[in-house]
Design a protein around this motif. Structure first.
Motif, PDB file in Angstrom:
ATOM      1  N   MET A  42       0.851  -1.190   0.000  1.00  0.00           N
ATOM      2  CA  MET A  42       0.000   0.000   0.000  1.00  0.00           C
ATOM      3  C   MET A  42       0.891   1.246   0.000  1.00  0.00           C
ATOM      4  O   MET A  42       1.784   1.377   0.826  1.00  0.00           O
ATOM      5  N   VAL A  43       0.657   2.173  -0.982  1.00  0.00           N
ATOM      6  CA  VAL A  43       1.472   3.385  -1.043  1.00  0.00           C
ATOM      7  C   VAL A  43       0.576   4.557  -0.689  1.00  0.00           C
ATOM      8  O   VAL A  43      -0.517   4.700  -1.197  1.00  0.00           O
ATOM      9  N   ARG A  44       1.014   5.377   0.245  1.00  0.00           N
ATOM     10  CA  ARG A  44       0.195   6.504   0.678  1.00  0.00           C
ATOM     11  C   ARG A  44       1.098   7.608   1.224  1.00  0.00           C
ATOM     12  O   ARG A  44       2.267   7.366   1.506  1.00  0.00           O
ATOM     13  N   PRO A  45       0.540   8.823   1.376  1.00  0.00           N
ATOM     14  CA  PRO A  45       1.376   9.950   1.741  1.00  0.00           C
ATOM     15  C   PRO A  45       2.114   9.769   3.055  1.00  0.00           C
ATOM     16  O   PRO A  45       3.204  10.259   3.235  1.00  0.00           O
ATOM     17  N   GLY A  46       1.519   9.073   3.997  1.00  0.00           N
ATOM     18  CA  GLY A  46       2.143   8.945   5.313  1.00  0.00           C
ATOM     19  C   GLY A  46       3.285   7.937   5.332  1.00  0.00           C
ATOM     20  O   GLY A  46       3.882   7.698   6.361  1.00  0.00           O
ATOM     21  N   GLY A  47       3.594   7.314   4.194  1.00  0.00           N
ATOM     22  CA  GLY A  47       4.674   6.333   4.174  1.00  0.00           C
ATOM     23  C   GLY A  47       4.094   4.943   4.278  1.00  0.00           C
ATOM     24  O   GLY A  47       2.896   4.755   4.449  1.00  0.00           O
ATOM     25  N   PRO A  48       4.941   3.918   4.161  1.00  0.00           N
ATOM     26  CA  PRO A  48       4.442   2.556   4.140  1.00  0.00           C
ATOM     27  C   PRO A  48       3.836   2.145   5.474  1.00  0.00           C
ATOM     28  O   PRO A  48       4.282   2.569   6.520  1.00  0.00           O
ATOM     29  N   ALA A  49       2.788   1.331   5.402  1.00  0.00           N
ATOM     30  CA  ALA A  49       2.156   0.863   6.629  1.00  0.00           C
ATOM     31  C   ALA A  49       3.087  -0.081   7.359  1.00  0.00           C
ATOM     32  O   ALA A  49       3.892  -0.776   6.760  1.00  0.00           O
ATOM     33  N   VAL A  50       2.934  -0.101   8.673  1.00  0.00           N
ATOM     34  CA  VAL A  50       3.695  -1.075   9.453  1.00  0.00           C
ATOM     35  C   VAL A  50       2.861  -2.346   9.437  1.00  0.00           C
ATOM     36  O   VAL A  50       1.960  -2.528  10.226  1.00  0.00           O
ATOM     37  N   THR A  51       3.107  -3.208   8.485  1.00  0.00           N
ATOM     38  CA  THR A  51       2.260  -4.393   8.311  1.00  0.00           C
ATOM     39  C   THR A  51       2.797  -5.564   9.118  1.00  0.00           C
ATOM     40  O   THR A  51       3.924  -5.537   9.606  1.00  0.00           O
ATOM     41  N   GLY A  52       1.946  -6.598   9.233  1.00  0.00           N
ATOM     42  CA  GLY A  52       2.352  -7.781   9.981  1.00  0.00           C
ATOM     43  C   GLY A  52       3.634  -8.373   9.419  1.00  0.00           C
ATOM     44  O   GLY A  52       4.544  -8.744  10.154  1.00  0.00           O
ATOM     45  N   ALA A  53       3.724  -8.449   8.051  1.00  0.00           N
ATOM     46  CA  ALA A  53       4.907  -9.045   7.431  1.00  0.00           C
ATOM     47  C   ALA A  53       6.162  -8.237   7.746  1.00  0.00           C
ATOM     48  O   ALA A  53       7.203  -8.795   8.078  1.00  0.00           O
ATOM     49  N   ARG A  54       6.028  -6.890   7.691  1.00  0.00           N
ATOM     50  CA  ARG A  54       7.210  -6.065   7.962  1.00  0.00           C
ATOM     51  C   ARG A  54       7.661  -6.245   9.398  1.00  0.00           C
ATOM     52  O   ARG A  54       8.835  -6.308   9.700  1.00  0.00           O
ATOM     53  N   LEU A  55       6.679  -6.331  10.291  1.00  0.00           N
ATOM     54  CA  LEU A  55       7.059  -6.478  11.687  1.00  0.00           C
ATOM     55  C   LEU A  55       7.705  -7.836  11.920  1.00  0.00           C
ATOM     56  O   LEU A  55       8.686  -7.939  12.642  1.00  0.00           O
ATOM     57  N   ALA A  56       7.162  -8.876  11.223  1.00  0.00           N
ATOM     58  CA  ALA A  56       7.753 -10.204  11.372  1.00  0.00           C
ATOM     59  C   ALA A  56       9.189 -10.163  10.867  1.00  0.00           C
ATOM     60  O   ALA A  56      10.107 -10.679  11.507  1.00  0.00           O
ATOM     61  N   ALA A  57       9.379  -9.482   9.694  1.00  0.00           N
ATOM     62  CA  ALA A  57      10.713  -9.405   9.106  1.00  0.00           C
ATOM     63  C   ALA A  57      11.666  -8.663  10.029  1.00  0.00           C
ATOM     64  O   ALA A  57      12.840  -8.981  10.096  1.00  0.00           O
ATOM     65  N   VAL A 117      -9.788   1.379   6.547  1.00  0.00           N
ATOM     66  CA  VAL A 117     -11.058   0.997   7.188  1.00  0.00           C
ATOM     67  C   VAL A 117     -12.123   0.600   6.170  1.00  0.00           C
ATOM     68  O   VAL A 117     -13.232   0.228   6.564  1.00  0.00           O
ATOM     69  N   ARG A 118     -11.781   0.670   4.858  1.00  0.00           N
ATOM     70  CA  ARG A 118     -12.756   0.234   3.839  1.00  0.00           C
ATOM     71  C   ARG A 118     -13.047  -1.245   4.028  1.00  0.00           C
ATOM     72  O   ARG A 118     -12.116  -2.040   4.175  1.00  0.00           O
ATOM     73  N   PRO A 119     -14.334  -1.631   4.013  1.00  0.00           N
ATOM     74  CA  PRO A 119     -14.635  -3.049   4.292  1.00  0.00           C
ATOM     75  C   PRO A 119     -13.969  -3.980   3.280  1.00  0.00           C
ATOM     76  O   PRO A 119     -13.556  -5.077   3.623  1.00  0.00           O
ATOM     77  N   GLN A 120     -13.800  -3.516   2.018  1.00  0.00           N
ATOM     78  CA  GLN A 120     -13.220  -4.397   1.006  1.00  0.00           C
ATOM     79  C   GLN A 120     -11.686  -4.380   1.020  1.00  0.00           C
ATOM     80  O   GLN A 120     -11.058  -4.994   0.169  1.00  0.00           O
ATOM     81  N   ALA A 121     -11.107  -3.631   2.016  1.00  0.00           N
ATOM     82  CA  ALA A 121      -9.642  -3.535   2.052  1.00  0.00           C
ATOM     83  C   ALA A 121      -9.041  -4.926   2.239  1.00  0.00           C
ATOM     84  O   ALA A 121      -9.424  -5.687   3.109  1.00  0.00           O
ATOM     85  N   ARG A 122      -8.146  -5.287   1.342  1.00  0.00           N
ATOM     86  CA  ARG A 122      -7.467  -6.589   1.438  1.00  0.00           C
ATOM     87  C   ARG A 122      -5.971  -6.331   1.361  1.00  0.00           C
ATOM     88  O   ARG A 122      -5.506  -5.657   0.463  1.00  0.00           O
ATOM     89  N   VAL A 123      -5.253  -6.827   2.311  1.00  0.00           N
ATOM     90  CA  VAL A 123      -3.803  -6.681   2.260  1.00  0.00           C
ATOM     91  C   VAL A 123      -3.222  -8.083   2.308  1.00  0.00           C
ATOM     92  O   VAL A 123      -3.704  -8.937   3.052  1.00  0.00           O
ATOM     93  N   ALA A 124      -2.216  -8.323   1.433  1.00  0.00           N
ATOM     94  CA  ALA A 124      -1.711  -9.675   1.220  1.00  0.00           C
ATOM     95  C   ALA A 124      -1.412 -10.420   2.511  1.00  0.00           C
ATOM     96  O   ALA A 124      -1.766 -11.575   2.665  1.00  0.00           O
ATOM     97  N   ASP A 125      -0.804  -9.731   3.472  1.00  0.00           N
ATOM     98  CA  ASP A 125      -0.353 -10.471   4.657  1.00  0.00           C
ATOM     99  C   ASP A 125      -1.371 -10.449   5.797  1.00  0.00           C
ATOM    100  O   ASP A 125      -1.057 -10.807   6.909  1.00  0.00           O
ATOM    101  N   ASP A 126      -2.597  -9.985   5.487  1.00  0.00           N
ATOM    102  CA  ASP A 126      -3.611  -9.947   6.554  1.00  0.00           C
ATOM    103  C   ASP A 126      -4.281 -11.317   6.658  1.00  0.00           C
ATOM    104  O   ASP A 126      -5.314 -11.580   6.057  1.00  0.00           O
ATOM    105  N   THR A 127      -3.666 -12.188   7.402  1.00  0.00           N
ATOM    106  CA  THR A 127      -4.186 -13.550   7.517  1.00  0.00           C
ATOM    107  C   THR A 127      -5.467 -13.534   8.340  1.00  0.00           C
ATOM    108  O   THR A 127      -5.760 -12.565   9.031  1.00  0.00           O
ATOM    109  N   ARG A 128      -6.198 -14.633   8.269  1.00  0.00           N
ATOM    110  CA  ARG A 128      -7.437 -14.755   9.044  1.00  0.00           C
ATOM    111  C   ARG A 128      -7.127 -14.572  10.547  1.00  0.00           C
ATOM    112  O   ARG A 128      -7.844 -13.890  11.267  1.00  0.00           O
ATOM    113  N   ALA A 129      -6.005 -15.153  10.976  1.00  0.00           N
ATOM    114  CA  ALA A 129      -5.650 -15.066  12.405  1.00  0.00           C
ATOM    115  C   ALA A 129      -5.337 -13.621  12.788  1.00  0.00           C
ATOM    116  O   ALA A 129      -5.743 -13.143  13.856  1.00  0.00           O
ATOM    117  N   ALA A 130      -4.630 -12.903  11.882  1.00  0.00           N
ATOM    118  CA  ALA A 130      -4.277 -11.513  12.191  1.00  0.00           C
ATOM    119  C   ALA A 130      -5.535 -10.665  12.293  1.00  0.00           C
ATOM    120  O   ALA A 130      -5.655  -9.817  13.183  1.00  0.00           O
TER     121      ALA A 130
END
Ligand code: HEM
Length: 386
Positions: free
Chosen positions: A1-16, A175-188
């Motif tokens: 996801m690319v946005r003005p505030g910079g890259p999101a701190v995603t689960g994958a990045r945190l794991a990495a 917060v969009r209901p259809q938002a899908r991010v690759a590393d957003d697992t069911r558990a996350a």
């Protein structure tokens, strides 16, 4: 996801990067941000209203009606500030890995956005902490609380506007209901829902545990409420007692006189019996404290406007109401024309059918519609008409 505030701190990045929790990510930050926007926004608007009631600028006439308005706005102010505490702490926990990112800024705009975090985080923490301690009537500081709380609110809201502008796109995407991010697992996703649900439940729980000071239905379960409707002398809570105001002897002095002077045709000097002999009026009005609690009672006394008419004051007169209190920031309060001319602005002598208890302002107190409790002057000794 690319946005003005910079890259999101995603689960994958945190794991990495070896971090433990997948909750340090943009969707949790965005939902908590929305909650903070709502609670801080409500606090700011209702706080400004309270400031206008207590310190109105020359261009503003604070209205005498609706009678219960201040009770609602100040109750909302304290409830939304209380609800913001878990949201703020959770938000700071979620985003804290971002605070240590290197390099700290990628552009001038990003540097501005990040610099605005200093007043945002500092101001946000100061507001909820100082507000909570004020409600608890604990003042471990030397400054005048309302002034500091007011100016820091402006700084915090200014920084919040910058922050929201920078994060608006990311928040919308997240917060969009259809938002899908690759590393957003069911558990996350389940973890996030449980975490956010827990934070929301804590906020609601804190509000329920404190709001009984103004919503009597919640009173039995409001274990942290500072005051409760029905508890106090004559069944009404008291903030400042006669002893604390060092006014007991003066208030009980049989030589007590109420003086009406200033811009009047004739100066009045009335004993308590003289006041009681004048036509009385009864009104049901709340005491609505700046600390959020409130309670209604039946007051009886002489309308201020009748007394001023008797003294020959002008129809558009204003007045300062002074207390027997020898000192104290709230020993006098002002009544504008709207408040003077309201039929229910009373110099009360009775509360719920009995003479006022000394802690409620015996022999005479001011009570008027839509006023903060600190301006409902007790132990009234003088009206100076302007
Ligand atoms: C008192 C209120 C708030 C405080 C103290 C606060 C604090 C913070 C902080 C310290 C960050 C990390 C920023 C960085 O390092 O770049 C952040 C990120 C963020 N905030 Fe807020 N915030 C508040 C309100 C809001 C509001 C109202 C919104 C949304 C309308 C919001 C949405 C976001 C988003 C989307 C992020 C990015 C998270 C990420 O990329 O991982 N915040 N906030």
């Amino acid at each position: 996801m690319v946005r003005p505030g910079g890259p999101a701190v995603t689960g994958a990045r945190l794991a990495a990067t070896g971090r433990r929790s997948e909750l340090h990510e943009v969707r949790s930050a965005a939902w908590l941000g929305l909650g903070l926007g709502l609670t801080f926004g409500t606090c700011f608007v209702t706080g400004l209203w309270s400031h206008l009631a207590q310190d109105p600028p020359a261009w503003f006439t604070y209205p005498a009606r609706p009678a219960g308005l201040y009770r609602v706005t100040q109750g909302l102010h304290v409830a939304s500030g209380t609800a913001a505490i878990p949201l703020l702490l959770a938000k700071l926990w979620v985003v804290h890995p971002r605070l240590f990112e290197w390099p700290p800024a990628r552009s001038v705009l990003h540097a501005v956005e990040r610099l605005a975090l200093v007043p945002l985080v500092g101001g946000g923490l100061f507001e909820v902490l100082s507000g909570t301690l004020n409600v608890a009537e604990w003042y471990p500081w030397a400054f005048f609380f309302p002034r500091a709380h007011f100016w820091v609110a402006w700084i915090t809201i200014g920084a919040l506007v910058v922050h929201v502008a920078a994060k608006a796109a990311a928040t919308r995407d997240a917060v969009r209901p259809q938002a899908r991010v690759a590393d957003d697992t069911r558990a996350a996703a389940a973890d996030r829902r449980a975490f956010l649900g827990g934070v929301a439940a804590t906020s609601v729980g804190l509000v329920v545990a404190t709001a009984g000071g103004t919503v009597s239905a919640l009173s039995p379960v409001s274990l942290l409420a500072q005051r409760r409707p029905g508890v106090g002398p004559q069944g009404l809570p008291v903030n400042k007692s006669a002893a604390a105001a060092r006014v007991t002897d003066l208030a009980r002095d049989p030589g007590y006189r109420l003086v009406v002077e200033g811009a009047v045709g004739r100066r009045l000097e009335l004993s308590l019996d003289d006041l009681r002999a004048l036509p009385q009026r009864e009104a049901r009005l709340p005491i609505a404290c700046v600390e959020g609690w409130s309670a209604s009672a039946r007051w009886r006394g002489v309308p201020v406007r009748d007394l001023l008419a008797r003294a020959g004051a002008a129809a558009d007169a204003e007045a300062t109401v002074e207390s027997l209190q020898p000192s104290g920031r709230y020993r006098a309060a002002s009544l504008n024309t709207d408040q003077v001319s309201d039929r229910d602005t009373l110099l009360a002598v009775d509360l719920d059918g009995e003479p006022l208890h000394i802690d409620h302002g015996f022999p005479v107190r001011l009570i008027g519609p839509n006023r903060p409790g600190v301006l409902q002057t007790k132990w009234v000794s003088r009206l100076v008409v302007r």
